[in-house]
Design a protein around this motif. Sequence first.
Motif, short mmCIF file in Angstrom:
data_model
loop_
_atom_site.label_atom_id
_atom_site.label_comp_id
_atom_site.label_asym_id
_atom_site.label_seq_id
_atom_site.Cartn_x
_atom_site.Cartn_y
_atom_site.Cartn_z
N PRO A 10 9.15 25.72 -30.79
CA PRO A 10 9.05 26.76 -31.82
C PRO A 10 8.16 26.29 -32.96
CG PRO A 10 11.08 25.56 -32.10
CD PRO A 10 10.42 25.00 -30.88
N HIS A 11 7.55 27.22 -33.64
CA HIS A 11 6.61 26.87 -34.71
C HIS A 11 7.30 26.09 -35.82
CE1 HIS A 11 2.95 26.97 -36.87
NE2 HIS A 11 3.43 27.66 -37.86
N GLY A 12 6.87 24.85 -36.02
CA GLY A 12 7.37 24.05 -37.14
C GLY A 12 8.73 23.40 -36.95
N HIS A 13 9.43 23.69 -35.84
CA HIS A 13 10.77 23.13 -35.66
C HIS A 13 10.94 22.36 -34.36
CE1 HIS A 13 12.57 25.00 -39.18
NE2 HIS A 13 11.78 26.03 -38.92
N THR A 14 9.82 22.03 -33.72
CA THR A 14 9.90 21.32 -32.46
C THR A 14 10.53 19.94 -32.64
OG1 THR A 14 8.03 22.53 -31.56
CG2 THR A 14 8.51 20.40 -30.55
N ALA A 15 10.07 19.21 -33.66
CA ALA A 15 10.51 17.82 -33.83
C ALA A 15 12.03 17.74 -33.98
CB ALA A 15 9.82 17.20 -35.04
N GLU A 16 12.59 18.57 -34.85
CA GLU A 16 14.04 18.47 -35.07
C GLU A 16 14.82 18.86 -33.81
OE1 GLU A 16 15.83 20.40 -38.45
OE2 GLU A 16 17.79 19.56 -37.89
N GLN A 17 14.40 19.93 -33.16
CA GLN A 17 15.17 20.36 -31.98
C GLN A 17 15.11 19.33 -30.86
OE1 GLN A 17 14.52 24.46 -30.81
NE2 GLN A 17 14.75 25.22 -32.91
N VAL A 18 13.95 18.73 -30.65
CA VAL A 18 13.84 17.71 -29.60
C VAL A 18 14.64 16.48 -30.01
CG1 VAL A 18 12.26 16.19 -28.34
CG2 VAL A 18 11.62 18.57 -28.76
N TYR A 19 14.46 16.04 -31.25
CA TYR A 19 15.15 14.83 -31.69
C TYR A 19 16.66 14.98 -31.54
CZ TYR A 19 16.79 10.89 -34.27
OH TYR A 19 17.44 9.75 -34.60
N ARG A 20 17.16 16.18 -31.87
CA ARG A 20 18.61 16.38 -31.84
C ARG A 20 19.12 16.69 -30.45
NH1 ARG A 20 20.34 20.02 -36.62
NH2 ARG A 20 22.34 19.60 -35.66
N GLY A 21 18.26 16.68 -29.47
CA GLY A 21 18.79 16.63 -28.10
C GLY A 21 18.28 17.63 -27.10
N VAL A 22 17.50 18.63 -27.50
CA VAL A 22 17.09 19.61 -26.49
C VAL A 22 15.85 19.10 -25.76
CG1 VAL A 22 16.73 22.02 -25.97
CG2 VAL A 22 17.77 21.39 -28.14
N ALA A 23 16.05 18.51 -24.61
CA ALA A 23 14.95 18.07 -23.76
C ALA A 23 15.57 17.63 -22.45
CB ALA A 23 14.18 16.90 -24.38
N GLY A 24 14.88 17.86 -21.36
CA GLY A 24 15.39 17.41 -20.08
C GLY A 24 14.23 17.15 -19.14
N MET A 25 14.54 16.50 -18.04
CA MET A 25 13.48 16.13 -17.10
C MET A 25 13.42 17.08 -15.92
SD MET A 25 13.77 12.00 -17.37
CE MET A 25 15.55 11.98 -17.39
N HIS A 59 -2.42 19.25 -28.75
CA HIS A 59 -1.81 18.68 -29.95
C HIS A 59 -1.43 17.23 -29.77
CE1 HIS A 59 2.40 18.88 -28.35
NE2 HIS A 59 2.00 19.99 -27.75
N CYS A 60 -1.14 16.60 -30.91
CA CYS A 60 -0.58 15.26 -30.88
C CYS A 60 0.89 15.39 -30.55
CB CYS A 60 -0.75 14.59 -32.24
SG CYS A 60 0.02 12.95 -32.26
N HIS A 61 1.39 14.51 -29.66
CA HIS A 61 2.80 14.59 -29.27
C HIS A 61 3.71 13.74 -30.14
CE1 HIS A 61 5.99 16.01 -26.66
NE2 HIS A 61 5.10 16.74 -26.02
N ILE A 62 3.18 13.17 -31.23
CA ILE A 62 4.10 12.71 -32.28
C ILE A 62 4.58 14.01 -32.91
CG2 ILE A 62 4.27 11.55 -34.52
CD1 ILE A 62 2.31 9.46 -33.43
N LEU A 63 5.85 14.34 -32.73
CA LEU A 63 6.27 15.73 -32.98
C LEU A 63 6.20 16.10 -34.45
CD1 LEU A 63 9.12 15.95 -30.34
CD2 LEU A 63 6.78 16.83 -30.19
N GLU A 64 6.31 15.10 -35.34
CA GLU A 64 6.12 15.40 -36.77
C GLU A 64 4.66 15.76 -37.04
OE1 GLU A 64 7.96 12.75 -35.66
OE2 GLU A 64 9.85 13.78 -36.15
N HIS A 65 3.73 15.14 -36.31
CA HIS A 65 2.32 15.50 -36.48
C HIS A 65 2.08 16.92 -35.98
CE1 HIS A 65 0.91 11.01 -36.48
NE2 HIS A 65 1.82 11.26 -37.38
N GLU A 66 2.66 17.21 -34.83
CA GLU A 66 2.51 18.56 -34.27
C GLU A 66 3.07 19.61 -35.22
OE1 GLU A 66 4.77 19.28 -30.62
OE2 GLU A 66 4.84 21.35 -31.28
N ASP A 67 4.31 19.40 -35.69
CA ASP A 67 4.92 20.39 -36.59
C ASP A 67 4.12 20.56 -37.88
OD1 ASP A 67 7.00 21.17 -34.98
OD2 ASP A 67 8.54 19.98 -36.00
#
Length: 466
Positions: free
Chosen positions: A111-126, A445-453
């Motif tokens: 999502p725009h501007g909130h990717t870093a927090e959502q991924v960091y807090r756990g939403v990601a899977g393989m 984009h850069c995948h450092i998620l804070e850079h992306e956001d």
Amino acid sequence: MSSWFEPLRIGRGPARLEVTTVPPASPGAAPRLAAASGSVLNPTLRIRTGQQLDFDVTNRLAEETTIHWHGLVVDWNDDGHPRHPIPPGGSRRYSFPMINRGGLYWYHPHPHGHTAEQVYRGVAGMLVVEDHDDDALRASLGLGDGPAEIVAVIRDERGYDPQPLSYVPTPAQRVMGYQGDTLTVNGEAGMRRVVSPGWVRLRLLNGSNARTLLLGFASDGGGPPPVFLVGTDGGLLERPVPLGRFFLGSAERVDVAVDASAFAGAAIRLRSHPFDPMHQEGGGHGHHAPEDSGAVDLLSLAVTAGPPRPGSLPARLSTLPPAAGDAPVREWVLSFDPEAARWLISGRTYDPDDPIRIPPRPEVWHILNTYGSMPHPMHLHGSAFRVLGRTGSPPQVSGLAVDDRGRVATDFGAKDTVLAWPGERLRIAVDFRHPFPGEQRLLYHCHILEHEDNGMMADLLITGTP
Ligand code: C2O
Ligand code: CU
Ligand code: CU
């Protein structure tokens, strides 16, 4: 699949995923977010090439989300682009055929501007995608019924115990990326597993928001075990490449075969080594990533006694289409704007209303990372690319080069994310031809998620004629 990490096989009919809040384990801790399917949190999805996929995603968060299928070739309307947010309480169906090769891919919000927090807090899977080449490798290595194949996400978490996953970056962490103080493998710090002697396959994703890892293998008592790189982001290489220490940026993957047959009764360790990502940028912006004090064991494999399992590493693994090294060149410059404290791609920050128009054709990209910058893992949606070469690499990277074009082992194969180091000119072959109807909007984009956001991202509008 012989893996202790049992994935959820996606069958016919839609799979249901919910992005949800899981209550905190201890009072006062931040709740974990999760992509849940039934009662399994963040399932690893197992899929075959050619399969049709339908995911019904429901957003149970109090803010917008999307699910992006990192590394998959899908119509941009199904790619979780921030232009297609799922509102709180809403849902969206993602439907697409799996046209990717076998490989380790992953899914996460965008999502725009909130990717870093959502991924960091756990939403990601393989997402484990399998095809015939993959079946052949697994059979040849003789992975057997034991836990000889490990699919794992490495992440750094801040305050792992007892207060997991609160996301409160300082202004400096927004610039340099949010780093945790504990490295975990599938959520465990200091993971241990028992394997029998023979080949062991490790498929690793760096799922950290910002931390670049320097990884290597060691054994107790002896030298390092024989290790071969067999695949990267987009699946198997053509041939195995001997692997020493290697860097793994956020979102990059490696597929590694370790020969444990001579280590019966001993232990093999996957280690994270300290390094300074900006070792020649002294002075630079005055921001240095926090350094670890020493090597950390991420995973210890205790090898049981007994005769080795039969198995061999094939000389040929797969076939990749040739990389078009003579296509039109496009140049990108990665730099920092100290006034705005933001990282830029060719002087710009993300503007969804001003996409960069690119014809559906092959191109050669030169990515120039300025001296005095930091390593940026650059990611392209929608198609795999090939690394053609590197010049101007810092010594800690050029020292790992395995060919006369300055490439490191992890540059081989089909890539979707690649580390661009300070001072480098990185050359990659991309291809914007696609099978989808209409214009495509792909994120770069850069995948450092804070850079992306914070805007180190561009929308590419694939339009017009080649
Ligand atoms: Cu894994 Cu655009 O992201
Ligand atoms: Cu992606
Ligand atoms: Cu970056």
